[in-house]
Scaffold this motif. Structure first.
Motif, PDB file in Angstrom:
ATOM      1  N   GLY B 461      -3.061  13.467 -17.758  1.00  0.00           N
ATOM      2  CA  GLY B 461      -2.953  12.211 -17.030  1.00  0.00           C
ATOM      3  C   GLY B 461      -1.518  11.737 -16.946  1.00  0.00           C
ATOM      4  O   GLY B 461      -1.072  11.237 -15.910  1.00  0.00           O
ATOM      5  N   THR B 462      -0.780  11.893 -18.050  1.00  0.00           N
ATOM      6  CA  THR B 462       0.625  11.496 -18.020  1.00  0.00           C
ATOM      7  C   THR B 462       1.405  12.325 -17.008  1.00  0.00           C
ATOM      8  O   THR B 462       2.204  11.796 -16.227  1.00  0.00           O
ATOM      9  N   LEU B 463       1.145  13.648 -17.019  1.00  0.00           N
ATOM     10  CA  LEU B 463       1.844  14.502 -16.061  1.00  0.00           C
ATOM     11  C   LEU B 463       1.516  14.115 -14.630  1.00  0.00           C
ATOM     12  O   LEU B 463       2.399  14.049 -13.762  1.00  0.00           O
ATOM     13  N   VAL B 464       0.228  13.847 -14.393  1.00  0.00           N
ATOM     14  CA  VAL B 464      -0.178  13.478 -13.035  1.00  0.00           C
ATOM     15  C   VAL B 464       0.496  12.183 -12.613  1.00  0.00           C
ATOM     16  O   VAL B 464       1.040  12.071 -11.508  1.00  0.00           O
ATOM     17  N   THR B 465       0.482  11.197 -13.519  1.00  0.00           N
ATOM     18  CA  THR B 465       1.108   9.911 -13.181  1.00  0.00           C
ATOM     19  C   THR B 465       2.583  10.075 -12.887  1.00  0.00           C
ATOM     20  O   THR B 465       3.089   9.614 -11.854  1.00  0.00           O
ATOM     21  N   LEU B 466       3.278  10.722 -13.806  1.00  0.00           N
ATOM     22  CA  LEU B 466       4.718  10.856 -13.610  1.00  0.00           C
ATOM     23  C   LEU B 466       5.016  11.671 -12.364  1.00  0.00           C
ATOM     24  O   LEU B 466       5.932  11.351 -11.598  1.00  0.00           O
ATOM     25  N   GLY B 467       4.229  12.723 -12.150  1.00  0.00           N
ATOM     26  CA  GLY B 467       4.457  13.538 -10.971  1.00  0.00           C
ATOM     27  C   GLY B 467       4.236  12.775  -9.680  1.00  0.00           C
ATOM     28  O   GLY B 467       5.071  12.789  -8.765  1.00  0.00           O
ATOM     29  N   LEU B 468       3.112  12.076  -9.600  1.00  0.00           N
ATOM     30  CA  LEU B 468       2.828  11.343  -8.372  1.00  0.00           C
ATOM     31  C   LEU B 468       3.844  10.247  -8.138  1.00  0.00           C
ATOM     32  O   LEU B 468       4.240   9.980  -7.006  1.00  0.00           O
ATOM     33  N   LEU B 469       4.267   9.587  -9.208  1.00  0.00           N
ATOM     34  CA  LEU B 469       5.264   8.548  -9.010  1.00  0.00           C
ATOM     35  C   LEU B 469       6.606   9.130  -8.614  1.00  0.00           C
ATOM     36  O   LEU B 469       7.339   8.540  -7.813  1.00  0.00           O
ATOM     37  N   ALA B 470       6.939  10.292  -9.193  1.00  0.00           N
ATOM     38  CA  ALA B 470       8.216  10.894  -8.814  1.00  0.00           C
ATOM     39  C   ALA B 470       8.220  11.292  -7.358  1.00  0.00           C
ATOM     40  O   ALA B 470       9.267  11.300  -6.719  1.00  0.00           O
ATOM     41  N   LEU B 471       7.027  11.616  -6.847  1.00  0.00           N
ATOM     42  CA  LEU B 471       6.972  12.037  -5.459  1.00  0.00           C
ATOM     43  C   LEU B 471       6.672  10.887  -4.515  1.00  0.00           C
ATOM     44  O   LEU B 471       6.438  11.100  -3.346  1.00  0.00           O
ATOM     45  N   SER B 472       6.666   9.679  -5.034  1.00  0.00           N
ATOM     46  CA  SER B 472       6.257   8.557  -4.189  1.00  0.00           C
ATOM     47  C   SER B 472       7.483   7.855  -3.626  1.00  0.00           C
ATOM     48  O   SER B 472       8.592   8.052  -4.107  1.00  0.00           O
ATOM     49  N   PRO B 473       7.285   7.009  -2.640  1.00  0.00           N
ATOM     50  CA  PRO B 473       8.429   6.303  -2.082  1.00  0.00           C
ATOM     51  C   PRO B 473       9.078   5.325  -3.058  1.00  0.00           C
ATOM     52  O   PRO B 473      10.129   4.771  -2.764  1.00  0.00           O
ATOM     53  N   ALA B 474       8.456   5.118  -4.213  1.00  0.00           N
ATOM     54  CA  ALA B 474       9.060   4.195  -5.156  1.00  0.00           C
ATOM     55  C   ALA B 474      10.275   4.801  -5.830  1.00  0.00           C
ATOM     56  O   ALA B 474      11.114   4.089  -6.363  1.00  0.00           O
ATOM     57  N   VAL B 475      10.359   6.125  -5.823  1.00  0.00           N
ATOM     58  CA  VAL B 475      11.463   6.766  -6.526  1.00  0.00           C
ATOM     59  C   VAL B 475      12.528   7.243  -5.558  1.00  0.00           C
ATOM     60  O   VAL B 475      13.692   7.339  -5.898  1.00  0.00           O
ATOM     61  N   SER B 476      12.129   7.581  -4.339  1.00  0.00           N
ATOM     62  CA  SER B 476      13.143   8.074  -3.425  1.00  0.00           C
ATOM     63  C   SER B 476      12.715   7.749  -2.016  1.00  0.00           C
ATOM     64  O   SER B 476      11.537   7.587  -1.732  1.00  0.00           O
ATOM     65  N   GLY B 477      13.686   7.682  -1.155  1.00  0.00           N
ATOM     66  CA  GLY B 477      13.342   7.662   0.260  1.00  0.00           C
ATOM     67  C   GLY B 477      13.251   6.301   0.884  1.00  0.00           C
ATOM     68  O   GLY B 477      13.132   6.194   2.089  1.00  0.00           O
ATOM     69  N   SER B 478      13.316   5.250   0.091  1.00  0.00           N
ATOM     70  CA  SER B 478      13.331   3.948   0.752  1.00  0.00           C
ATOM     71  C   SER B 478      14.436   3.125   0.121  1.00  0.00           C
ATOM     72  O   SER B 478      14.866   3.414  -0.994  1.00  0.00           O
TER      73      SER B 478
END
Lengths: 177, 546
Positions: B461-478
């Motif tokens: 679950g931790t990996l999934v959370t961190l992974g999805l957040l890393a790939l989300s617009p909250a971390v890059s791209g906006s």
């Protein structure tokens, strides 16, 4: 036992002889069918399951109503209802009332059904629990906590002699050795 | 931040006196080092339900959370109210699902609550990891705003000033907590909650009074001030009203619902209740207080938008970071008799904010320290309730270490959106803590929750959370993400909760089902000898457990 109750006993078939003493309490017509078994512990787990399901249903229902209305029916919420108030605010107020009702119902259900059942289940094995408290008392006196002890350590909140007496301090004392 | 920096020497001196007072109180409340009572990390005694309920509410409202909820209503209107409503439901979820099952003996951390039927060592280590991943971002999210406010209040200029402010305040707070322990922190939580319960309705009243007690006028002014007119009062303001935006809002609401009240420090506090009845009553009080505060947060959010307007909010950071202080400044500045005086309301709110941050950070630091010392330390193999008492020095050292890491993270990430840290923390709590705890406490029986399920749930679950957040617009791209220049955002949602929470439950279930049968429930052999052993205070005899 009188002959009268001997004659009555075969008719109450969901009953085993061990629980005849407790069956009177659990056979009240006012209680839901799930609780009217002969076994207090089954009734207890049924009561807890009911409470859990009802509670989760309440939370999910309230949340989903507002969430789905907000996300997929965008025209509904900004509709004006009365003066400056809109449907959205009324939803929020209704939610607060529902939460209050839910809390009160949960507590009342717990007081009325769950705790008496839990108390009955606890008092069914007083000898065992008394032995537990004795054992934990002597364990506290000894220097090292044994590993066989902890699983038997579960103390019972509904037995007030232990809630205020030896077990709690026994555990606290053991924690400091 | 110039309106804040003009407030003058009186404000600074009041603030400093207040800080000294906090240090003093924490010294008074600190546990005796020689006494050996094991309550540096978590109080093991019985508290009455009302103080415990208030402390629980205090745990629930973190300082960054308050800012976040007000800000999200100010910017997002009805979406914001959805988020705040979800936050108000979260303690109810805790109460209904978990509160009665948690008290069951001494507990110092999440690991104790989770490892009642699982082998203690690995289960506790997993729980310790989960606690740290939840607590560290939340700690960072608290330290950033208070550092910025301190820097502004004391007039420390520029980037270096912000760094200095964060470091200074961080060191001060960590020392208060390291000295005071859990007794000090519980006291602070209660004071903070009582303070909030008094101040929040007061602020609402001030806002309403400003608009002549006409709530409709607040909304109308908010709509006007936001610059979009009537479109402000429709859903879809937070993330846009296309399908992705609506899904995003729903996802954030689900995350807030499932994550806000299921933090490890709240779990620890409940698990030290004496009886199930006490835990139930304490959470009833907590639900009531949380509802009141959420309603006030909604009104205050609208008030901020009405009084400060969209331009001011934009300056305060994306989604209204430091909005509460802007509100205070605006409410103050509009007073006709205080052009030259330092704003009393502003000073008061700064002090209250510092107290809030101190209280929130203290419980989080204690939870993190318990995770390190109790869950991942040498004695993690002991069953819950046995094991030698904690050495306070070791606990304090762990606490200072966690604090140092968080201060470093706060300094490094101070430009980023503070809401990112909050989202990370809530998502992790909803994805990992909720499934793990719920399964551990309710899924009993011979094919109940196993260690492999816990491990898959926590680590996966931790990996999934961190992974999805890393790939989300909250971390890059906006423009308001952590790395505005990079653009690797593949996952479209800002808040991945809608996807990660089912994945968390799925992992817990799959891990349990796929446990080899021979290794399932290694603690099982000891069960038949104690037929009366209760799992929690209400399950009574164990006849239906196996």
């Amino acid at each position: 036992m009188s002959a009268h109750s001997h004659r009555r006993a075969p008719q109450t078939h969901a009953n085993d002889s061990v629980h005849q003493g407790s069956s009177g309490f659990l056979r009240r017509d006012s209680m839901r069918p799930a609780y009217r078994t002969g076994s207090s512990s089954e009734a207890l787990s049924a009561a807890r399951r009911t409470q859990l399901n009802r509670g989760l249903g309440l939370v999910a229902g309230v949340f989903l109503t507002y969430a789905l209305a907000s996300c997929f029916l965008p025209g509904l919420l900004p509709m004006e209802v009365y003066g400056g108030l809109r449907v959205g605010e009324l939803f929020a107020l209704a939610q607060v009332l529902v939460i209050a009702a839910g809390v009160l119902t949960h507590d009342r259900h717990a007081r009325r059904h769950i705790e008496p059942l839990a108390a009955r289940v606890a008092t069914r094995e007083p000898a065992f629990h008394a032995e537990e408290s004795h054992r934990s008392g002597t364990a506290a006196a000894s220097s090292a906590p044994t590993h066989g002890d902890p699983d038997a350590d579960e103390f019972n909140a509904f037995d007030s002699s232990r809630a205020f007496g030896g077990r709690r301090t026994g555990r606290a004392v053991r924690a400091t050795t | 931040m110039t309106p804040l920096a003009d407030e003058g020497a009186l404000a600074i001196s009041v603030f400093l006196v207040f800080l000294a007072g906090c240090l003093f109180v924490s010294m008074l409340a600190s546990p005796d080092l020689q006494e050996g009572a094991d309550d540096f990390l978590a109080e093991q005694g019985n508290r009455r339900p009302l103080p415990q309920g208030l402390a629980l509410t205090g745990d629930f409202i973190s300082a960054a959370g308050v800012l976040y909820f007000c800000g999200v209503v100010a910017v997002g209107s009805y979406d914001g109210i959805l988020i705040v409503a979800a936050a108000a439901l979260s303690p109810l979820l805790l109460k209904v699902w978990l509160a009665e099952r948690l008290p069951g003996g001494p507990g110092w951390s999440l690991g104790d609550a989770v490892s009642r039927r699982l082998p203690a060592g690995p289960a506790r280590r997993a729980a310790g990891v989960a606690t740290l991943v939840v607590s560290v971002p939340l700690l960072t999210a608290q330290l950033i705003p208070i550092g910025q406010i301190t820097a502004a209040l004391m007039g420390l200029p520029g980037q270096l000033g912000e760094i200095a402010g964060i470091t200074l305040v961080g060191i001060l707070i960590v020392s208060c907590v390291a000295i005071g322990g859990v007794r000090g922190s519980t006291l602070l939580q209660i004071v903070k909650t009582v303070g909030f319960l008094l101040i929040a309705p007061l602020l609402c009243a001030l806002i309403l009074a400003r608009f002549d007690w006409d709530y409709g006028a607040v909304l109308a002014q908010a709509a006007q001030g936001s610059g979009v007119g009537d479109a402000y009062l429709a859903p879809g303001r937070l993330f846009g009203s296309d399908f992705t935006g609506r899904l995003d809002t729903l996802s954030l609401a689900v995350t807030v619902l499932l994550g806000t009240a299921l933090m490890p420090h709240m779990v620890t506090r409940l698990s030290t209740s004496g009886t199930a009845e006490r835990a139930r009553r304490a959470t009833s009080w907590a639900v009531a207080a949380a509802c009141l505060l959420c309603v006030s947060a909604a009104v205050i959010g609208y008030g901020i938008q009405a009084v400060v307007g969209a331009k001011g909010l934009d300056e305060a950071g994306p989604q209204g970071g430091n909005n509460l202080l802007l509100l205070a400044a605006a409410l103050d500045g509009s007073d006709p008799d205080s052009p030259g005086n330092p704003g009393l309301l502003l000073t008061f709110i700064s002090c209250a904010f510092f107290l809030t941050v101190l209280a929130s950070v203290s419980v989080l630091l204690l939870a993190g320290s318990a995770a390190i010392v109790h869950d991942m330390g040498r004695n993690r193999h002991a069953r819950p309730g046995t094991g030698p008492p904690h050495r306070p020095l070791r606990a304090r050292v762990a606490l200072v270490a966690v604090g140092a890491v968080c201060i470093a993270l706060a300094v490094a990430g101070r430009g980023a959106n503070a809401q990112f840290w909050l989202t990370l923390s809530y998502t992790e709590a909803a994805t990992v803590v909720l499934p793990a705890l719920a399964c551990a406490l309710t899924w009993r029986g011979p094919r109940g929750f196993t260690l492999r399920g816990l491990r898959w749930c926590v680590y996966g679950g931790t990996l999934v959370t961190l992974g999805l957040l890393a790939l989300s617009p909250a971390v890059s791209g906006s423009p308001d993400s952590v790395h505005p220049d990079g653009d690797w955002a593949v996952f479209p949602l800002y808040a991945p909760g809608l996807l990660s929470v089912p994945v968390g439950f799925l992992l817990a279930w799959a891990g349990t089902r796929l446990t080899p049968a021979a290794r399932a429930n290694p603690a099982a052999p000891s069960r038949p000898q104690q037929p009366g052993a209760a799992d929690d205070l209400l399950s009574g005899s164990g006849t239906h457990r196996r």
